[in-house]
Scaffold this active site. Sequence first.
Site, mmCIF file in Angstrom:
data_model
loop_
_atom_site.group_PDB
_atom_site.id
_atom_site.type_symbol
_atom_site.label_atom_id
_atom_site.label_comp_id
_atom_site.label_asym_id
_atom_site.label_seq_id
_atom_site.Cartn_x
_atom_site.Cartn_y
_atom_site.Cartn_z
ATOM 1 N N PRO A 1 19.385 21.944 -17.483
ATOM 2 C CA PRO A 1 18.389 21.513 -16.505
ATOM 3 C C PRO A 1 18.390 22.452 -15.612
ATOM 4 O O PRO A 1 19.155 23.071 -14.617
ATOM 5 C CB PRO A 1 19.442 20.348 -16.059
ATOM 6 C CG PRO A 1 20.748 20.158 -15.942
ATOM 7 C CD PRO A 1 20.511 21.018 -16.875
ATOM 8 N N GLU A 2 17.031 23.267 -15.388
ATOM 9 C CA GLU A 2 16.922 23.423 -13.871
ATOM 10 C C GLU A 2 16.283 22.865 -12.707
ATOM 11 O O GLU A 2 16.739 21.613 -12.835
ATOM 12 C CB GLU A 2 15.761 25.230 -14.336
ATOM 13 C CG GLU A 2 16.328 25.495 -15.488
ATOM 14 C CD GLU A 2 16.282 27.067 -14.759
ATOM 15 O OE1 GLU A 2 16.195 27.348 -13.700
ATOM 16 O OE2 GLU A 2 16.333 27.795 -16.059
#
Length: 286
Positions: free
Chosen positions: A2-3
């Site tokens: 996840p960014e």
Amino acid sequence: MPELPEVETVRRGLEAAMVGARLAAVKQRRPDLRFPFPERFAERLIGQRVEALRRRAKYLIADLDGAEVLIMHLGMSGSFRIEQARGPIPGAGVKNSLHDHVAFDLSTGARIVYNDPRRFGFMQLIPRPEFAGHPLFHNIGIEPLGDEFDGATLARLFAGKTTSLKAALLDQTLIAGLGNIYVCEALHRAGLSPRRAAGSLVRKDGTPSARATRLARVIRAVLNEAVAAGGSSLRDHRKTDGALGYFQHSFRVYGRDLEPCARCGGAVRRIAQAGRATFYCGGCQR
Ligand code: ZN
């Protein structure tokens, strides 16, 4: 992995479910994820009211009404889902339930489940007064979605730097939570080469060049658009299984090596910079 936009999307989903609620029960299925859980983890959480759910870089931070803050990191593959009806862990009939590691039962009746197949995520409890100086947080750079992020800030951070623009943008001590995908996308949209020296965006007197101002604006836009896309995927998810955390984006250069550039028709290239893949168009990124 996840960014920042994914983490922000998770934060918004959890905020709606958790803030104002008390932790009525906490269940954990193993002693550790990436790191051991804090000692007496459940005992320290039960009865606490969640007053706010913040994000710093890619950390989720639950402010509790006691003396501690709960830190949660999604690692490589972590996700949360919100269930309205309580069940035992593993949840009957829930896919991936093998990887459900933590469940928070809330006073509202909702259950927040943390799932993490690769177990690179972690949770930690930090005494509130130690939060700002804690090793996880004291050296983190500025928030790219924060009010202070603009061309002048970029100029201050990049002045005199001969390192590449790509490396400088990924430096977490300068800017918090900006990852490879969104750096590639922002540089393409700003028309800037990832190989250009970071310091080249700064005028001799330390003020931002037009490029620096444009880049700061574009970084915010790219992140905000992804957060907005996550928000719509969040609404879709809620209709199904309540899972938060991952959504599909269409990227203009990331993962598109040898494809035509959407802006100039040139070929998107993939190069390695500091061991990371960089995708960019040599035709329109200078
Ligand atoms: Zn191009």
